[in-house]
Design a protein around this motif. Structure first.
Motif, PDB file in Angstrom:
ATOM      1  N   GLY A  17       0.868  -1.351  -0.063  1.00 36.70           N
ATOM      2  CA  GLY A  17      -0.296   0.150   0.182  1.00 36.70           C
ATOM      3  C   GLY A  17       0.792   1.418   0.009  1.00 36.70           C
TER       4      GLY A  17
ATOM      5  N   LEU B 265     -11.938 -11.095  10.760  1.00 34.25           N
ATOM      6  CA  LEU B 265     -12.951  -9.915   9.836  1.00 34.25           C
ATOM      7  C   LEU B 265     -11.936  -9.143   9.231  1.00 34.25           C
TER       8      LEU B 265
ATOM      9  N   ALA C 264     -12.237  -5.678   6.823  1.00 35.11           N
ATOM     10  CA  ALA C 264     -13.036  -4.347   6.396  1.00 35.11           C
ATOM     11  C   ALA C 264     -12.250  -3.703   5.319  1.00 35.11           C
ATOM     12  N   GLY C 265     -11.372  -2.658   5.576  1.00 37.80           N
ATOM     13  CA  GLY C 265     -10.774  -2.042   4.241  1.00 37.80           C
ATOM     14  C   GLY C 265      -9.509  -3.129   3.726  1.00 37.80           C
ATOM     15  N   GLY C 266      -9.212  -3.930   4.746  1.00 45.08           N
ATOM     16  CA  GLY C 266      -7.947  -4.660   4.427  1.00 45.08           C
ATOM     17  C   GLY C 266      -6.673  -3.975   4.200  1.00 45.08           C
ATOM     18  N   THR C 267      -6.410  -2.806   4.860  1.00 48.42           N
ATOM     19  CA  THR C 267      -5.415  -2.023   4.790  1.00 48.42           C
ATOM     20  C   THR C 267      -4.195  -2.459   5.716  1.00 48.42           C
ATOM     21  N   ASP C 268      -4.787  -3.182   6.877  1.00 50.23           N
ATOM     22  CA  ASP C 268      -3.621  -3.716   7.817  1.00 50.23           C
ATOM     23  C   ASP C 268      -3.747  -5.198   7.355  1.00 50.23           C
ATOM     24  N   LEU C 269      -4.943  -5.790   7.448  1.00 47.36           N
ATOM     25  CA  LEU C 269      -4.985  -7.258   7.053  1.00 47.36           C
ATOM     26  C   LEU C 269      -4.141  -7.909   6.007  1.00 47.36           C
TER      27      LEU C 269
ATOM     28  N   TRP D  49     -11.735   6.651   6.361  1.00 43.75           N
ATOM     29  CA  TRP D  49     -10.983   7.741   6.638  1.00 43.75           C
ATOM     30  C   TRP D  49     -11.601   8.925   5.701  1.00 43.75           C
TER      31      TRP D  49
ATOM     32  N   GLY E  65      -2.110   7.738   6.116  1.00 42.47           N
ATOM     33  CA  GLY E  65      -1.593   7.165   4.829  1.00 42.47           C
ATOM     34  C   GLY E  65      -1.624   7.899   3.678  1.00 42.47           C
TER      35      GLY E  65
ATOM     36  N   THR F  24     -10.914   1.854   7.557  1.00 40.90           N
ATOM     37  CA  THR F  24     -11.997   2.369   8.323  1.00 40.90           C
ATOM     38  C   THR F  24     -11.590   2.582   9.979  1.00 40.90           C
TER      39      THR F  24
ATOM     40  N   ASN G  73      -8.948   0.531  12.362  1.00 43.48           N
ATOM     41  CA  ASN G  73      -7.977   1.093  13.121  1.00 43.48           C
ATOM     42  C   ASN G  73      -8.188   0.493  14.671  1.00 43.48           C
TER      43      ASN G  73
ATOM     44  N   ASP H  17      -3.718   6.278  14.397  1.00 39.53           N
ATOM     45  CA  ASP H  17      -4.082   7.722  14.559  1.00 39.53           C
ATOM     46  C   ASP H  17      -5.590   7.978  14.735  1.00 39.53           C
TER      47      ASP H  17
ATOM     48  N   ILE I  44     -16.755  -5.168  16.268  1.00 41.52           N
ATOM     49  CA  ILE I  44     -17.140  -3.845  16.767  1.00 41.52           C
ATOM     50  C   ILE I  44     -18.023  -3.438  15.601  1.00 41.52           C
TER      51      ILE I  44
ATOM     52  N   LYS J 149       0.603  14.936  14.488  1.00 41.67           N
ATOM     53  CA  LYS J 149       1.670  13.709  14.666  1.00 41.67           C
ATOM     54  C   LYS J 149       2.989  14.067  14.322  1.00 41.67           C
TER      55      LYS J 149
ATOM     56  N   VAL K 177       2.729   8.403   6.378  1.00 37.58           N
ATOM     57  CA  VAL K 177       3.653   8.116   7.537  1.00 37.58           C
ATOM     58  C   VAL K 177       3.040   7.617   8.803  1.00 37.58           C
TER      59      VAL K 177
HETATM   60  C1  LIG Z   1       0.582   2.288   3.366  1.00 41.61           C
HETATM   61  C2  LIG Z   1      -0.300   2.527   4.454  1.00 41.61           C
HETATM   62  C3  LIG Z   1      -0.069   3.656   5.347  1.00 41.61           C
HETATM   63  C4  LIG Z   1      -0.923   3.644   6.749  1.00 41.61           C
HETATM   64  N1  LIG Z   1      -0.839   4.914   7.525  1.00 41.61           N
HETATM   65  C5  LIG Z   1      -1.644   4.896   8.510  1.00 41.61           C
HETATM   66  C6  LIG Z   1      -1.605   6.171   9.456  1.00 41.61           C
HETATM   67  O1  LIG Z   1      -0.939   6.874   9.037  1.00 41.61           O
HETATM   68  N2  LIG Z   1      -2.302   6.266  10.524  1.00 41.61           N
HETATM   69  C7  LIG Z   1      -2.833   5.002  11.037  1.00 41.61           C
HETATM   70  O2  LIG Z   1      -3.495   4.940  11.896  1.00 41.61           O
HETATM   71  N3  LIG Z   1      -3.013   3.764  10.243  1.00 41.61           N
HETATM   72  C8  LIG Z   1      -2.371   3.668   9.080  1.00 41.61           C
HETATM   73  N4  LIG Z   1      -2.271   2.550   8.203  1.00 41.61           N
HETATM   74  C9  LIG Z   1      -2.985   1.500   8.772  1.00 41.61           C
HETATM   75  C10 LIG Z   1      -4.473   1.087   8.544  1.00 41.61           C
HETATM   76  O3  LIG Z   1      -4.825   1.588   7.225  1.00 41.61           O
HETATM   77  C11 LIG Z   1      -5.397   1.743   9.560  1.00 41.61           C
HETATM   78  O4  LIG Z   1      -5.159   1.116  10.654  1.00 41.61           O
HETATM   79  C12 LIG Z   1      -6.876   1.371   9.188  1.00 41.61           C
HETATM   80  O5  LIG Z   1      -7.730   2.016   9.843  1.00 41.61           O
HETATM   81  C13 LIG Z   1      -7.223  -0.118   9.123  1.00 41.61           C
HETATM   82  O6  LIG Z   1      -8.684  -0.094   8.676  1.00 41.61           O
HETATM   83  P1  LIG Z   1      -9.001  -1.316   7.590  1.00 41.61           P
HETATM   84  O7  LIG Z   1     -10.425  -1.425   7.506  1.00 41.61           O
HETATM   85  O8  LIG Z   1      -8.261  -1.369   6.333  1.00 41.61           O
HETATM   86  O9  LIG Z   1      -8.886  -2.637   8.652  1.00 41.61           O
HETATM   87  P2  LIG Z   1      -8.435  -4.382   8.196  1.00 41.61           P
HETATM   88  O10 LIG Z   1      -7.046  -4.531   7.581  1.00 41.61           O
HETATM   89  O11 LIG Z   1      -9.554  -4.645   7.321  1.00 41.61           O
HETATM   90  O12 LIG Z   1      -8.600  -4.844   9.667  1.00 41.61           O
HETATM   91  C14 LIG Z   1      -7.940  -4.497  10.491  1.00 41.61           C
HETATM   92  C15 LIG Z   1      -7.959  -5.520  11.695  1.00 41.61           C
HETATM   93  O13 LIG Z   1      -9.158  -5.146  12.347  1.00 41.61           O
HETATM   94  C16 LIG Z   1     -10.191  -6.109  12.405  1.00 41.61           C
HETATM   95  N5  LIG Z   1     -11.364  -5.449  12.275  1.00 41.61           N
HETATM   96  C17 LIG Z   1     -11.690  -4.787  11.267  1.00 41.61           C
HETATM   97  N6  LIG Z   1     -12.918  -4.318  11.214  1.00 41.61           N
HETATM   98  C18 LIG Z   1     -13.519  -4.979  12.261  1.00 41.61           C
HETATM   99  C19 LIG Z   1     -14.486  -4.882  13.194  1.00 41.61           C
HETATM  100  N7  LIG Z   1     -15.545  -4.160  12.784  1.00 41.61           N
HETATM  101  N8  LIG Z   1     -14.708  -5.621  14.390  1.00 41.61           N
HETATM  102  C20 LIG Z   1     -13.627  -6.102  14.807  1.00 41.61           C
HETATM  103  N9  LIG Z   1     -12.653  -6.331  14.347  1.00 41.61           N
HETATM  104  C21 LIG Z   1     -12.361  -5.557  13.097  1.00 41.61           C
HETATM  105  C22 LIG Z   1      -9.642  -7.253  11.385  1.00 41.61           C
HETATM  106  O14 LIG Z   1      -9.873  -8.490  11.703  1.00 41.61           O
HETATM  107  C23 LIG Z   1      -7.935  -7.017  11.587  1.00 41.61           C
HETATM  108  O15 LIG Z   1      -7.365  -7.807  12.508  1.00 41.61           O
HETATM  109  C24 LIG Z   1      -1.665   2.459   7.118  1.00 41.61           C
HETATM  110  C25 LIG Z   1      -1.544   1.401   6.281  1.00 41.61           C
HETATM  111  C26 LIG Z   1      -1.185   1.206   4.970  1.00 41.61           C
HETATM  112  C27 LIG Z   1      -1.015  -0.130   4.433  1.00 41.61           C
END
Ligand SMILES: Cc1cc2nc3c(=O)[nH]c(=O)nc-3n(C[C@H](O)[C@H](O)[C@H](O)COP(=O)(O)OP(=O)(O)OC[C@H]3O[C@@H](n4cnc5c(N)ncnc54)[C@H](O)[C@@H]3O)c2cc1C
Ligand code: FES
Ligand code: FES
Lengths: 153, 266
Positions: free
Chosen positions: A42, B24, B26-31, B68, B87, B96, B100, B109, B153, B170, B178
């Motif tokens: 990403g 679970l 959601a947006g997949g950006t961590d998973l 976000w 990001g 989402t 986070n 954040d 959640i 930050k 970052v």
């Molecule tokens: C390039 C890059 C930059 C980033 N920069 C930042 C940044 O600046 N600041 C920051 O805070 N984060 C950052 N992130 C991390 C990420 O984008 C955030 O934490 C984001 O909010 C994760 O949300 P998601 O929906 O993509 O989560 P997902 O990847 O879908 O899920 C993350 C985790 O939460 C669990 N989960 C998701 N939804 C639920 C739910 N409803 N109930 C229970 N569990 C759940 C999932 O099972 C998984 O374990 C970055 C990631 C990337 C790849």
């Protein structure tokens, strides 16, 4: 498992492996290698596609989760024989060197202009901040989008 | 891999009740970063992306599935500021607040805002219905929460009387894309100042000593601001890791808190 995705207006079916990314499926199964694969985390934006109206990193989309979605890739930009205005502008400004980042900039930039036809310089920088280019130093890329913004393409 | 694309919350809760170890999505950006880089292979996945209920947002309840890019344009000033720093546009379009909170990274954040607002996390399971967990009880360690295996959640619940004056900032290695080295959120209301920090402890924290000190002052002088910086630097509990050192984080936490308190007075 089979997933059905509408890619560039055409319904496509792919047999996807466990937790495989949309990026891999586009490139390897659907024969659309325009979307580039660089970091898979990403960070670089070279894999940017439009998924249901949003510009996202296809490396972070689980292909199984794209079932029923509409995807536009760089191959879907412009028409047969006619480049997209963003592609034209990038060519005119010399905004392409090795070209690896270009598909990502084209897709992210076209998405910006669709949502905001006259972006300011700051808005252009912000919209393209998720796309990394290691060759051009960005100047020519920014100029291409500034021209497009003035023209309101 | 078994994949459930849940269309509503009940479908997702039923899938989690049957297979509590399903992950679970959601947006997949961590998973997906874990899947791609650490070669993590989930056996079962329940996708939440299609659940309309999770995308609902009001001033007192933010659905877990709100991205976000929507929060950037929301009415909570501090949360919108935090959202803008996440990001890149691509990450914000997918990521989402629920993800986070679910990841519960010390650098998340969204978390300092949740701590400053004294918000609660609403979670639900098929077996036990809804629980509303105060943030202090929800975040229990580095990437550890008190979420049960069969729970999802559903929302961040926000008290209706949080101050409107909110400031977020930050510190990181560069401007775009970052992960926070230190983050800080300050709110100023009739009941005084609230200071929350991220990346300086295993969970988001409130700088209660600095808050107490500020709230005892009749007028916020330059000397009081200097004292805030000193007290915050002392009360945080950062570590040294690949992103920064303990000493730098202490210093930066104090500087950020001072700056944001000052900004909130304008
Ligand atoms: C390039 C890059 C930059 C980033 N920069 C930042 C940044 O600046 N600041 C920051 O805070 N984060 C950052 N992130 C991390 C990420 O984008 C955030 O934490 C984001 O909010 C994760 O949300 P998601 O929906 O993509 O989560 P997902 O990847 O879908 O899920 C993350 C985790 O939460 C669990 N989960 C998701 N939804 C639920 C739910 N409803 N109930 C229970 N569990 C759940 C999932 O099972 C998984 O374990 C970055 C990631 C990337 C790849
Ligand atoms: S390959 Fe997806 S962002 Fe780099
Ligand atoms: S032109 Fe080579 S990476 Fe951008």
């Amino acid at each position: 498992m089979n997933v059905t995705i509408t890619v560039n207006g055409e319904q496509r079916v792919a047999d996807v492996a466990a937790s495989e990314s949309l990026l891999n499926v586009l490139r390897d199964d659907l024969d659309l290698p325009g979307t580039k694969d660089a970091c898979e985390q990403g960070e670089c934006g070279s894999c940017t596609v439009i998924l249901d109206g949003e510009a996202v990193c296809s490396c972070l989309v689980m292909a199984a989760d794209a079932e029923g979605s509409e995807v536009t890739t760089v191959e879907g930009m412009g028409e047969e024989g006619h480049l997209h205005p963003v592609q034209e502008a990038m060519l005119a400004e010399g905004a392409v060197q090795c070209g690896f980042c270009t598909p990502g900039f084209v897709v992210a930039g076209a998405h910006l202009l669709e949502t905001n036809p006259h972006p300011s310089e700051l808005e252009i920088r912000e919209a393209l901040s998720g796309n990394i280019c290691r060759c051009t130093g960005y100047g020519a890329i920014l100029r291409a989008f500034e021209t497009l913004s003035e023209e309101g393409t | 891999m078994e994949f459930v694309a849940a269309h509503d919350l009940d479908e997702a809760l039923a899938a989690k009740a049957e297979q509590p170890d399903a992950e679970l999505l959601a947006g997949g950006t961590d998973l997906m970063v874990e899947v791609n880089l650490v070669h993590h292979r989930p056996k079962q996945v329940v996708s939440l992306r299609r659940i309309g209920e999770l995308r609902e947002v009001s001033s007192t309840r933010i659905g877990a599935g709100v991205t976000w890019s929507r929060l950037e344009r929301g009415d909570h000033r501090g949360l919108a500021e935090a959202a803008r720093t996440v990001g890149s546009p691509q990450i914000r379009a997918a990521g989402t607040i629920g993800g986070n909170v679910g990841t519960a990274s010390p650098a998340g954040d969204g978390l300092p805002w949740i701590a400053a607002a004294d918000a609660a996390i609403e979670v639900r399971s098929k077996a036990r219905g809804t629980r509303v967990v105060p943030w202090r009880d929800f975040f229990v360690g580095v990437k550890r929460t008190s979420l049960e295996r069969d729970e999802i959640i559903t929302a961040v619940v926000v008290p209706d009387d949080i101050p409107e004056a909110q400031e977020f900032a930050k510190v990181g290695a560069r401007n775009a894309m970052v992960i926070s080295t230190v983050s800080c959120l300050v709110m100023r209301g009739d009941d005084g100042f609230r200071i929350a920090l991220g990346s300086v402890a295993p969970t988001p924290i409130r700088a209660t000593a600095a808050e107490g000190m500020l709230n005892a002052e009749a007028k916020i002088t330059e000397a009081a601001l200097d004292e805030v910086a000193r007290v915050v630097s002392e009360e945080v509990r950062p570590i040294t890791d690949h992103r920064s050192t303990e000493a730098y984080r202490r210093h930066a936490a104090g500087v950020l808190a001072r700056r944001l308190v000052e900004r909130s007075l304008r």
